[in-house]
Design an enzyme around this catalytic site. Structure first.
Site, PDB file in Angstrom:
ATOM      1  N   SER A 127      -0.311  -1.502   0.439  1.00 22.51           N
ATOM      2  CA  SER A 127      -1.586  -1.081   1.005  1.00 22.51           C
ATOM      3  C   SER A 127      -2.583  -0.734  -0.113  1.00 22.51           C
ATOM      4  O   SER A 127      -2.899  -1.599  -0.935  1.00 22.51           O
ATOM      5  CB  SER A 127      -1.360   0.086   1.974  1.00 22.51           C
ATOM      6  OG  SER A 127      -2.452   0.260   2.829  1.00 22.51           O
TER       7      SER A 127
ATOM      8  N   ASP B 288      -0.238  -6.418  11.853  1.00 24.24           N
ATOM      9  CA  ASP B 288      -0.791  -5.282  11.111  1.00 24.24           C
ATOM     10  C   ASP B 288      -2.182  -4.947  11.653  1.00 24.24           C
ATOM     11  O   ASP B 288      -3.076  -5.793  11.639  1.00 24.24           O
ATOM     12  CB  ASP B 288      -0.870  -5.643   9.627  1.00 24.24           C
ATOM     13  CG  ASP B 288      -1.120  -4.444   8.730  1.00 24.24           C
ATOM     14  OD1 ASP B 288      -1.670  -3.432   9.209  1.00 24.24           O
ATOM     15  OD2 ASP B 288      -0.768  -4.531   7.538  1.00 24.24           O
TER      16      ASP B 288
ATOM     17  N   HIS C 113       2.330  -2.517   9.783  1.00 20.47           N
ATOM     18  CA  HIS C 113       1.767  -2.342   8.447  1.00 20.47           C
ATOM     19  C   HIS C 113       2.825  -2.124   7.360  1.00 20.47           C
ATOM     20  O   HIS C 113       2.747  -2.710   6.287  1.00 20.47           O
ATOM     21  CB  HIS C 113       0.795  -1.159   8.463  1.00 20.47           C
ATOM     22  CG  HIS C 113       0.053  -0.952   7.178  1.00 20.47           C
ATOM     23  ND1 HIS C 113      -0.747  -1.912   6.610  1.00 20.47           N
ATOM     24  CD2 HIS C 113      -0.010   0.138   6.345  1.00 20.47           C
ATOM     25  CE1 HIS C 113      -1.284  -1.437   5.496  1.00 20.47           C
ATOM     26  NE2 HIS C 113      -0.842  -0.207   5.300  1.00 20.47           N
TER      27      HIS C 113
END
Length: 282
Positions: free
Chosen positions: A108, A223, A253
């Site tokens: 991320s 996601d 995610h």
């Protein structure tokens, strides 16, 4: 396996914290994990233990303003701080792991940090694993970014709740519950952070063709926090031959914390092992 706390000094003399896991036998590679926004390196214990079981040493830093590291929650004044913190972490551990192939594993926000780091600096990293990187404006309320843009220069420390949907992290309700109850997790975003993140994401996409390292991209197809198409776009624009795109069509995610996590970490370990073997032969 051994687990040690590692304290070091980051950019601007800020005290930072990392966890270091080492196998009992000689390590074959060194993996540096960089986590996402609002979380901390301790949430990667499962990942680290899986990799250590395959004789890889692992370090996971708490980013500045996160976890056990210093700094106001969620604040950076410049993306340079993230770059320098990562460089100083590597430098602080180099005497212990200098002979091992170094691999970055960024998730991320951590994926954005890691990609930017290797695109901008020549270093001895031999490959990268990037999981659900932020490569455009992340999927949080648009008005937060409008506010960030307006206040970034005049009030960079202005604090906003990110309103992250924790149910989008994983299909495993226990992962979501643990995240919500974790005292080291925060939901603070700052005005300057928002603008620095989006500008860096755009720069990475524009320079994907300059990427030179072996690359493994991991992405959940469902996601809701980042757009899976952004990962695909970056991957397609990377010109190196040694690249792999690993998508889990039903995944959320955090692929390493989702229902497919055993498969994810098996593939990650296999990829690192193959890269380590090729590095040893070279």
């Amino acid at each position: 396996m051994t687990l040690q706390d590692h304290q070091f000094i980051g950019a601007g003399n800020l005290p930072l914290f990392a966890r270091v896991w080492e196998p009992d036998s000689e390590a074959r590679a060194f993996v540096l994990i960089t986590h996402g926004h609002g979380e901390h390196g301790g949430r990667y214990t499962y990942v680290a233990e899986s990799l250590v079981a395959r004789n890889f040493a692992v370090a996971a830093m708490d980013l500045r303003g996160h976890g056990l590291s210093g700094g106001p929650r969620g604040l950076i004044m410049s993306w340079d701080e993230f770059r320098e913190d990562l460089r100083l972490l590597i430098e602080s551990l180099d005497t212990r792991f200098s002979t091992l192939p170094k691999i970055l594993y960024g998730h991320s926000l951590g994926g954005t940090i890691s990609l930017d780091f290797c695109l901008r600096y020549k270093n001895d990293i031999v490959g990268m694993i990037v999981s659900a990187p932020v490569l455009s404006q992340p999927n949080i309320p648009a008005y937060l970014f409008i506010i960030s843009r307006l206040l970034s220069k005049v009030y960079p420390t202005f604090s906003l709740a990110t309103k992250l949907d924790s149910t989008a992290l994983s299909r495993d309700p226990e992962i979501v519950r643990a995240y919500r109850e974790d005292p080291l997790v925060h939901s603070v975003g700052r005005a300057r952070m928002g603008t620095e993140l989006v500008e860096t994401a755009e720069w990475i996409q524009a320079h994907a063709h300059e990427w030179e390292l072996p690359l493994l991209v991991i992405q959940g197809g469902q996601d809701r926090l980042v757009n899976p198409e952004d990962s695909k776009q970056f991957f397609e624009n990377v010109r190196v031959v040694d690249k792999t795109y690993l998508e889990f069509p039903s995944g959320f995610h955090e692929s390493h914390n989702d229902l497919d996590k055993a498969v994810v970490l098996q593939r990650v370990g296999d990829w690192i092992e193959a890269l380590s073997e090729s590095s040893e032969k070279a």
